[in-house]
Design an enzyme around this catalytic site. Structure first.
Site, short mmCIF file in Angstrom:
data_model
loop_
_atom_site.label_atom_id
_atom_site.label_comp_id
_atom_site.label_asym_id
_atom_site.label_seq_id
_atom_site.Cartn_x
_atom_site.Cartn_y
_atom_site.Cartn_z
N THR A 87 0.84 -1.21 0.00
CA THR A 87 0.00 0.00 0.00
C THR A 87 0.87 1.26 0.00
OG1 THR A 87 -0.14 0.02 2.41
CG2 THR A 87 -1.87 -1.18 1.23
N HIS A 143 -3.19 1.68 13.34
CA HIS A 143 -2.29 0.58 13.00
C HIS A 143 -1.07 0.60 13.91
CE1 HIS A 143 -4.66 0.39 9.27
NE2 HIS A 143 -4.19 -0.84 9.13
N LYS A 147 4.01 1.14 10.82
CA LYS A 147 3.38 1.39 9.51
C LYS A 147 3.89 2.70 8.91
CE LYS A 147 -0.98 1.29 7.02
NZ LYS A 147 -0.39 0.45 5.95
N GLY A 153 -4.17 1.82 3.29
CA GLY A 153 -4.79 1.43 2.02
C GLY A 153 -6.25 1.06 2.22
P1 NAD Z 1 7.37 -4.99 6.75
O1 NAD Z 1 8.16 -3.73 6.80
O2 NAD Z 1 7.38 -5.89 7.93
O3 NAD Z 1 7.83 -5.88 5.50
C1 NAD Z 1 8.16 -5.36 4.25
C2 NAD Z 1 9.38 -6.13 3.77
O4 NAD Z 1 9.65 -5.78 2.42
C3 NAD Z 1 10.64 -5.77 4.60
O5 NAD Z 1 11.29 -6.97 4.99
C4 NAD Z 1 11.48 -4.98 3.61
O6 NAD Z 1 12.87 -5.14 3.85
C5 NAD Z 1 11.04 -5.63 2.30
N1 NAD Z 1 11.37 -4.86 1.10
C6 NAD Z 1 11.38 -3.53 0.93
N2 NAD Z 1 11.80 -3.23 -0.31
C7 NAD Z 1 12.04 -4.42 -0.94
C8 NAD Z 1 12.49 -4.80 -2.23
N3 NAD Z 1 12.80 -3.89 -3.16
N4 NAD Z 1 12.59 -6.12 -2.53
C9 NAD Z 1 12.30 -7.05 -1.62
N5 NAD Z 1 11.89 -6.77 -0.37
C10 NAD Z 1 11.75 -5.47 -0.05
O7 NAD Z 1 5.89 -4.54 6.36
P2 NAD Z 1 4.55 -5.41 6.40
O8 NAD Z 1 3.78 -5.12 7.63
O9 NAD Z 1 4.85 -6.83 6.05
O10 NAD Z 1 3.73 -4.72 5.21
C11 NAD Z 1 4.26 -4.68 3.89
C12 NAD Z 1 3.29 -3.95 2.98
O11 NAD Z 1 2.06 -4.67 2.89
C13 NAD Z 1 2.93 -2.53 3.45
O12 NAD Z 1 2.77 -1.72 2.30
C14 NAD Z 1 1.58 -2.74 4.14
O13 NAD Z 1 0.80 -1.59 4.21
C15 NAD Z 1 0.99 -3.78 3.23
N6 NAD Z 1 -0.10 -4.58 3.80
C16 NAD Z 1 -1.15 -4.83 2.98
C17 NAD Z 1 -2.19 -5.64 3.42
C18 NAD Z 1 -3.29 -5.99 2.45
O14 NAD Z 1 -4.21 -6.75 2.83
N7 NAD Z 1 -3.25 -5.50 1.22
C19 NAD Z 1 -2.14 -6.17 4.72
C20 NAD Z 1 -1.05 -5.91 5.52
C21 NAD Z 1 -0.01 -5.11 5.04
#
Ligand code: NAD
Length: 263
Positions: A87, A143, A147, A153
């Site tokens: 998001t 959240h 975040k 989102g």
């Molecule tokens: P998080 O920070 O724990 O995990 C994100 C991971 O992505 C981290 O390990 C980071 O190092 C990695 N990352 C960043 N850039 C990268 C790249 N170029 N290549 C590979 N890995 C990369 O965050 P999270 O809580 O797991 O959330 C991640 C995303 O998902 C956020 O945008 C969050 O808002 C979204 N989210 C969406 C939903 C949904 O239902 N759509 C639900 C929960 C979270």
């Protein structure tokens, strides 16, 4: 099915690995943030995105908005479908997703659980029935403290549903981050407030408030497993579909909450 997990070291990454395996899928690899020095302690083979896209039927992406344009370019050259849950995506990054959808099947959703998507449908119906002049729509979300994007989102999804029910666009009526002498609320505005703290998985409340009554739709997620389960189910639904940008409503059997299906 062969599944790849982008951002496998993240909070959602870990949930997705567990959920995909529990559903009987083969997690063939994962990617890490190339800019992060944190070691990965899991057992998923780490590889480049092009290598993963060549091995997987579907990749699931819950990473960071800044990674999305690069992912769009790399995945356009491969054959793997793309489940996109990240998001906070900007207009330019969204354009990169749209371009990639000419080459690969993408299902993008701000929320992969049934509850919020059902709520978005109800929000759209209520917004169509309650006059915008007298029922003020406000969305509050809370959240966990880590975040990075606001409003969430899912809050934007609810706001878009209200805007759609009122036959307007969210960007035209959105009021977010009120502070100081910001003036009175505009009639017809859709307001947003974002709270952050602790390890709250996700809370959303949409209120329609008039002079004499208030209607509130609310949702609380207790466990990230609901997002992971929805994303893995989505991966099964998406694999093998023709290129395009799909919305989650069709997969969930809901009428579309926004005009995203097969755009
Ligand atoms: P998080 O920070 O724990 O995990 C994100 C991971 O992505 C981290 O390990 C980071 O190092 C990695 N990352 C960043 N850039 C990268 C790249 N170029 N290549 C590979 N890995 C990369 O965050 P999270 O809580 O797991 O959330 C991640 C995303 O998902 C956020 O945008 C969050 O808002 C979204 N989210 C969406 C939903 C949904 O239902 N759509 C639900 C929960 C979270």
């Amino acid at each position: 099915m062969r599944i790849g997990i982008l951002g496998v070291a993240g909070r959602m990454g870990g949930e997705l690995v567990a959920e995909a395996r529990a559903a009987g899928h083969d997690v063939v690899g994962g990617t890490l943030n190339p800019a992060s020095a944190c070691p990965y302690r899991g057992d998923v083979p780490i590889m480049s995105l092009p290598a993963l896209a060549a091995r997987a039927d579907v990749v699931i992406d819950f990473t960071h908005a800044d990674a999305v344009a690069g992912h769009a370019e790399a995945l356009s050259a491969g054959r793997a479908a793309w489940v996109l849950g990240t998001t906070g995506i900007s207009v330019g990054q969204q354009e990169a997703v749209a371009v990639a959808s000419r080459h690969v099947a993408i299902l993008q959703a701000a929320h992969f659980g049934l509850g919020i998507n059902l709520l978005a449908n109800l929000a759209r119906q209520l917004a169509a029935l309650l006059p915008a002049e007298s029922y003020d729509a406000e969305i509050v979300e809370m959240h966990h403290r880590q975040k990075v994007d606001a409003p969430s989102g899912s809050a934007l999804l609810l706001g878009e549903a209200v805007a759609e029910g009122r036959h307007t666009s969210l960007s035209a009526v959105m009021e977010s981050g009120r502070d100081g002498h910001c003036g009175a609320r505009a009639t017809g505005a859709i307001g947003f407030a974002s709270l952050r703290g602790g390890q709250i998985v996700g809370e959303h409340a949409l209120s329609f408030t008039a002079a004499g009554e208030q209607i509130t739709l609310s949702h609380r997620a207790f466990d990230r497993g609901i997002f992971a389960a929805g994303a893995v189910r989505t991966a099964s639904w998406l694999a093998g579909r023709p290129p395009g940008l799909y919305g989650i409503d069709k997969m969930l059997g809901l009428p579309p909450a926004r005009d995203k299906d097969e755009r």
